[in-house]
Enzyme design. Structure first.
Site, PDB file in Angstrom:
ATOM      1  N   THR A 197      17.121  38.488  12.835  1.00  0.00           N
ATOM      2  CA  THR A 197      16.278  38.457  11.643  1.00  0.00           C
ATOM      3  C   THR A 197      16.862  39.289  10.508  1.00  0.00           C
ATOM      4  OG1 THR A 197      14.117  39.228  10.821  1.00  0.00           O
ATOM      5  CG2 THR A 197      14.938  40.318  12.766  1.00  0.00           C
ATOM      6  N   ASP A 198      16.495  38.941   9.291  1.00  0.00           N
ATOM      7  CA  ASP A 198      16.920  39.745   8.126  1.00  0.00           C
ATOM      8  C   ASP A 198      16.344  41.159   8.165  1.00  0.00           C
ATOM      9  OD1 ASP A 198      14.251  39.127   7.519  1.00  0.00           O
ATOM     10  OD2 ASP A 198      14.679  38.220   5.566  1.00  0.00           O
ATOM     11  N   GLU A 199      15.253  41.334   8.933  1.00  0.00           N
ATOM     12  CA  GLU A 199      14.578  42.642   8.927  1.00  0.00           C
ATOM     13  C   GLU A 199      15.446  43.762   9.487  1.00  0.00           C
ATOM     14  OE1 GLU A 199      10.516  42.891   9.973  1.00  0.00           O
ATOM     15  OE2 GLU A 199      10.030  40.937   9.150  1.00  0.00           O
ATOM     16  N   TYR A 253       9.366  46.660  15.445  1.00  0.00           N
ATOM     17  CA  TYR A 253       9.868  45.297  15.690  1.00  0.00           C
ATOM     18  C   TYR A 253      11.321  45.174  15.263  1.00  0.00           C
ATOM     19  CZ  TYR A 253      11.015  40.480  14.403  1.00  0.00           C
ATOM     20  OH  TYR A 253      11.674  39.284  14.240  1.00  0.00           O
ATOM     21  N   SER A 254      11.613  45.549  14.005  1.00  0.00           N
ATOM     22  CA  SER A 254      12.987  45.335  13.520  1.00  0.00           C
ATOM     23  C   SER A 254      13.967  46.262  14.223  1.00  0.00           C
ATOM     24  CB  SER A 254      13.071  45.470  12.001  1.00  0.00           C
ATOM     25  OG  SER A 254      12.516  46.668  11.545  1.00  0.00           O
ATOM     26  N   LYS A 296      14.877  44.484  17.365  1.00  0.00           N
ATOM     27  CA  LYS A 296      15.785  43.354  17.105  1.00  0.00           C
ATOM     28  C   LYS A 296      17.195  43.862  16.775  1.00  0.00           C
ATOM     29  CE  LYS A 296      14.891  39.494  16.879  1.00  0.00           C
ATOM     30  NZ  LYS A 296      14.896  38.433  17.944  1.00  0.00           N
TER      31      LYS A 296
HETATM   32  P1  NAD Z   1       6.820  33.513  18.166  1.00  0.00           P
HETATM   33  O1  NAD Z   1       6.133  34.827  18.316  1.00  0.00           O
HETATM   34  O2  NAD Z   1       6.108  32.382  17.512  1.00  0.00           O
HETATM   35  O3  NAD Z   1       7.292  32.988  19.608  1.00  0.00           O
HETATM   36  C1  NAD Z   1       7.860  33.817  20.568  1.00  0.00           C
HETATM   37  C2  NAD Z   1       7.939  33.041  21.872  1.00  0.00           C
HETATM   38  O4  NAD Z   1       8.594  33.882  22.842  1.00  0.00           O
HETATM   39  C3  NAD Z   1       6.576  32.677  22.478  1.00  0.00           C
HETATM   40  O5  NAD Z   1       6.598  31.359  22.959  1.00  0.00           O
HETATM   41  C4  NAD Z   1       6.404  33.662  23.629  1.00  0.00           C
HETATM   42  O6  NAD Z   1       5.594  33.159  24.677  1.00  0.00           O
HETATM   43  C5  NAD Z   1       7.851  33.862  24.059  1.00  0.00           C
HETATM   44  N1  NAD Z   1       8.064  35.139  24.746  1.00  0.00           N
HETATM   45  C6  NAD Z   1       7.645  36.378  24.349  1.00  0.00           C
HETATM   46  N2  NAD Z   1       8.018  37.304  25.255  1.00  0.00           N
HETATM   47  C7  NAD Z   1       8.710  36.654  26.221  1.00  0.00           C
HETATM   48  C8  NAD Z   1       9.364  37.067  27.416  1.00  0.00           C
HETATM   49  N3  NAD Z   1       9.373  38.353  27.774  1.00  0.00           N
HETATM   50  N4  NAD Z   1       9.990  36.141  28.159  1.00  0.00           N
HETATM   51  C9  NAD Z   1       9.988  34.830  27.799  1.00  0.00           C
HETATM   52  N5  NAD Z   1       9.354  34.373  26.691  1.00  0.00           N
HETATM   53  C10 NAD Z   1       8.735  35.272  25.917  1.00  0.00           C
HETATM   54  O7  NAD Z   1       8.185  33.837  17.422  1.00  0.00           O
HETATM   55  P2  NAD Z   1       8.961  32.987  16.310  1.00  0.00           P
HETATM   56  O8  NAD Z   1       8.387  33.255  14.984  1.00  0.00           O
HETATM   57  O9  NAD Z   1       9.103  31.588  16.801  1.00  0.00           O
HETATM   58  O10 NAD Z   1      10.380  33.720  16.362  1.00  0.00           O
HETATM   59  C11 NAD Z   1      11.374  33.306  17.313  1.00  0.00           C
HETATM   60  C12 NAD Z   1      12.591  34.188  17.161  1.00  0.00           C
HETATM   61  O11 NAD Z   1      13.086  34.101  15.824  1.00  0.00           O
HETATM   62  C13 NAD Z   1      12.306  35.669  17.405  1.00  0.00           C
HETATM   63  O12 NAD Z   1      13.391  36.216  18.106  1.00  0.00           O
HETATM   64  C14 NAD Z   1      12.219  36.273  16.007  1.00  0.00           C
HETATM   65  O13 NAD Z   1      12.622  37.614  16.012  1.00  0.00           O
HETATM   66  C15 NAD Z   1      13.189  35.394  15.250  1.00  0.00           C
HETATM   67  N6  NAD Z   1      12.920  35.213  13.804  1.00  0.00           N
HETATM   68  C16 NAD Z   1      11.687  34.828  13.370  1.00  0.00           C
HETATM   69  C17 NAD Z   1      11.495  34.603  12.007  1.00  0.00           C
HETATM   70  C18 NAD Z   1      10.154  34.140  11.468  1.00  0.00           C
HETATM   71  O14 NAD Z   1       9.990  34.076  10.251  1.00  0.00           O
HETATM   72  N7  NAD Z   1       9.192  33.781  12.297  1.00  0.00           N
HETATM   73  C19 NAD Z   1      12.547  34.794  11.106  1.00  0.00           C
HETATM   74  C20 NAD Z   1      13.780  35.208  11.601  1.00  0.00           C
HETATM   75  C21 NAD Z   1      13.966  35.397  12.958  1.00  0.00           C
HETATM   76  O1  DAU Z   2      11.900  38.223   7.701  1.00  0.00           O
HETATM   77  C1  DAU Z   2      11.873  37.616   8.956  1.00  0.00           C
HETATM   78  C2  DAU Z   2      10.640  38.076   9.680  1.00  0.00           C
HETATM   79  O2  DAU Z   2       9.546  37.425   9.048  1.00  0.00           O
HETATM   80  C3  DAU Z   2      10.668  37.779  11.168  1.00  0.00           C
HETATM   81  O3  DAU Z   2      11.701  38.517  11.765  1.00  0.00           O
HETATM   82  C4  DAU Z   2       9.330  38.147  11.809  1.00  0.00           C
HETATM   83  O4  DAU Z   2       9.319  37.750  13.168  1.00  0.00           O
HETATM   84  C5  DAU Z   2       8.224  37.430  11.071  1.00  0.00           C
HETATM   85  O5  DAU Z   2       6.978  37.821  11.588  1.00  0.00           O
HETATM   86  C6  DAU Z   2       8.281  37.736   9.580  1.00  0.00           C
HETATM   87  O6  DAU Z   2       7.966  39.126   9.324  1.00  0.00           O
HETATM   88  P1  DAU Z   2       7.083  39.582   8.057  1.00  0.00           P
HETATM   89  O7  DAU Z   2       6.480  40.886   8.359  1.00  0.00           O
HETATM   90  O8  DAU Z   2       7.850  39.424   6.798  1.00  0.00           O
HETATM   91  O9  DAU Z   2       6.002  38.374   8.097  1.00  0.00           O
HETATM   92  P2  DAU Z   2       4.405  38.379   7.955  1.00  0.00           P
HETATM   93  O10 DAU Z   2       3.990  36.940   7.897  1.00  0.00           O
HETATM   94  O11 DAU Z   2       3.745  39.264   8.946  1.00  0.00           O
HETATM   95  O12 DAU Z   2       4.208  39.023   6.513  1.00  0.00           O
HETATM   96  C7  DAU Z   2       4.831  38.467   5.356  1.00  0.00           C
HETATM   97  C8  DAU Z   2       4.433  39.339   4.179  1.00  0.00           C
HETATM   98  O13 DAU Z   2       3.025  39.180   3.930  1.00  0.00           O
HETATM   99  C9  DAU Z   2       4.634  40.826   4.409  1.00  0.00           C
HETATM  100  O14 DAU Z   2       5.029  41.430   3.185  1.00  0.00           O
HETATM  101  C10 DAU Z   2       3.254  41.332   4.816  1.00  0.00           C
HETATM  102  C11 DAU Z   2       2.320  40.418   4.042  1.00  0.00           C
HETATM  103  N1  DAU Z   2       1.021  40.137   4.681  1.00  0.00           N
HETATM  104  C12 DAU Z   2       1.034  39.661   5.968  1.00  0.00           C
HETATM  105  C13 DAU Z   2      -0.142  39.388   6.618  1.00  0.00           C
HETATM  106  C14 DAU Z   2      -0.146  38.886   8.044  1.00  0.00           C
HETATM  107  C15 DAU Z   2      -0.162  40.287   3.989  1.00  0.00           C
HETATM  108  O15 DAU Z   2      -0.156  40.679   2.812  1.00  0.00           O
HETATM  109  N2  DAU Z   2      -1.323  39.997   4.628  1.00  0.00           N
HETATM  110  C16 DAU Z   2      -1.371  39.564   5.926  1.00  0.00           C
HETATM  111  O16 DAU Z   2      -2.487  39.332   6.462  1.00  0.00           O
END
Ligand code: NAD
Ligand code: DAU
Length: 339
Positions: free
Chosen positions: A125-127, A151-152, A155
């Site tokens: 992730t970018d985080e 979290y970050s 990662k």
């Molecule tokens: P998500 O939370 O929607 O899904 C995570 C999945 O992993 C779920 O299906 C969960 O059951 C499974 N899981 C959790 N713990 C586990 C374990 N111990 N063993 C096996 N499975 C397990 O996450 P997402 O948003 O789909 O993100 C997927 C990946 O992409 C993550 O690694 C996250 O860090 C990365 N990522 C997410 C974003 C974003 O914007 N959502 C951006 C960049 C990178």
């Molecule tokens: O940047 C990549 C990341 O994006 C991934 O690595 C993470 O897994 C993913 O959860 C996401 O992280 P963020 O913290 O950026 O996403 P989130 O949707 O939680 O929040 C996006 C922005 O919105 C952040 O600045 C916090 C704000 N926010 C979020 C929630 C849930 C609010 O203002 N209100 C809210 O209720």
């Protein structure tokens, strides 16, 4: 190609599996997922039509014996999506983040090495780069790692382990670091699906702090195509940033959603800020486009329109999550999904 996907019942993993099964007839997928609160069996209920090309295994990537058993079946490549992914939850309790994101990654890497798997892809992730100031240049792959949330930090730790296994053991490993994804099947605790579903329900939209934090948005399908590209063509040991070059302030996203749904701005509620809240993320994805030819195809205007429409049309999907009903699918479907 035989691909072991971990975390494939979550948002990005399930979109990736659907992309792979629908794009290539010669790809088969095994999906190892623990089914945490974020794993939803309903996301992949239509994989039945792909027959034996899709197989589900329930389990924990931090469970070494299980991982050993699954990896001993010798997939060609492992793509690790499995993670605890929500920053707010990591602030409340980091334990599970360390177990899954760090120890789980280590277990996968060890088994990958033991069974000489051709390639390991870490979805990061970018985080991990921390936060940018308003006029800073977007992150490149050479930026320092400066994670600010548990979290970050977990990662970033996993990324360092992947690097170490590449350097020490010569393992073929690549890392992708993507910005904020949006699109169908995203768990409604994250900004965009939370705001859409709350607006539909006419309940308050909680905006953290002043709402001026910036995220760089990318449609999940563009992210999935980038992973597919890196998996096939990425150079070993490399890191590839992925991003949409699409920066928006949170408050503008929230207002846009309300406008598109014909709901009033009075639903917005400013709430206390997230501790350690990163101000701005922005990705420079030039390396990925110059070296591997990937570019995002979905504009934010198109993507957000399609995403809002998807949540409106799939109200039963997210209502079952918001009520907790989806958690009962394990009993209902596990039998038929286990092959
Ligand atoms: P998500 O939370 O929607 O899904 C995570 C999945 O992993 C779920 O299906 C969960 O059951 C499974 N899981 C959790 N713990 C586990 C374990 N111990 N063993 C096996 N499975 C397990 O996450 P997402 O948003 O789909 O993100 C997927 C990946 O992409 C993550 O690694 C996250 O860090 C990365 N990522 C997410 C974003 C974003 O914007 N959502 C951006 C960049 C990178
Ligand atoms: O940047 C990549 C990341 O994006 C991934 O690595 C993470 O897994 C993913 O959860 C996401 O992280 P963020 O913290 O950026 O996403 P989130 O949707 O939680 O929040 C996006 C922005 O919105 C952040 O600045 C916090 C704000 N926010 C979020 C929630 C849930 C609010 O203002 N209100 C809210 O209720």
């Amino acid at each position: 190609m035989r691909v072991l996907v971990t975390g494939g019942l979550g948002f990005i993993g399930s979109n990736f599996i659907l992309h792979m099964l629908e794009t290539y007839s010669d790809v088969s997928i095994t999906n190892l997922d623990l089914i945490t609160y974020a794993g939803n069996l309903e996301n992949l209920k239509d994989t039945d039509r792909h027959g034996d090309r899709y197989q589900f295994v329930k389990g924990d990537i931090a469970d070494r014996n299980l991982v050993d058993d699954v990896v001993s079946r010798k997939p060609d490549v492992i793509v690790n999506f499995a993670a605890e992914s929500h920053v707010d939850r990591s602030i409340l309790d980091a334990s599970q983040f360390l177990r899954t994101n760090v120890i789980g990654t280590q277990a996968l890497l060890d088994c990958c090495r033991k069974y000489k798997i051709d390639r390991y892809v870490q979805i990061s992730t970018d985080e991990v780069y921390g936060s940018l100031g308003p006029s800073d240049a977007p992150f490149t792959e050479t930026n320092d790692l400066k994670p600010n949330s548990p979290y970050s930090a977990s990662k970033a730790s996993a990324d360092l382990l992947v690097r170490a296994y590449y350097k020490t053991y010569g393992m073929d490993a690549v890392i992708t670091r993507c910005s904020n994804n949006y699109g169908p099947l995203q768990f409604p605790e994250k900004l965009i699906p939370l705001m859409i579903t709350n607006a539909v329900q006419d309940i308050e939209l909680p905006v953290y702090g002043d709402g001026m934090n910036v995220r760089d948005w990318i449609h999940v399908m563009d992210h999935c195509r980038s992973i597919d590209t890196v998996m096939r063509k990425g150079k070993t040991g490399q890191i590839y940033n992925v991003g949409g070059s699409c920066e928006h302030h949170n408050i503008d996203i929230v207002r846009l959603i309300l406008t598109k749904l014909g709901k009033p701005d009075s639903l917005i509620k400013y709430v206390s800020d997230r501790p350690g809240h990163d101000r701005r993320y922005a990705m420079n994805a030039q390396k990925l486009s110059n070296e591997l030819g990937w570019t995002p195809l979905i504009s934010f205007e198109q993507g957000i329109e399609q995403t809002i429409k998807w949540y409106v049309e799939n109200e039963p999907w997210w209502r079952r999550i918001k009520t907790g009903e989806y958690l009962t699918y394990y009993e209902k479907w596990y039998g038929s999904l286990q092959k």
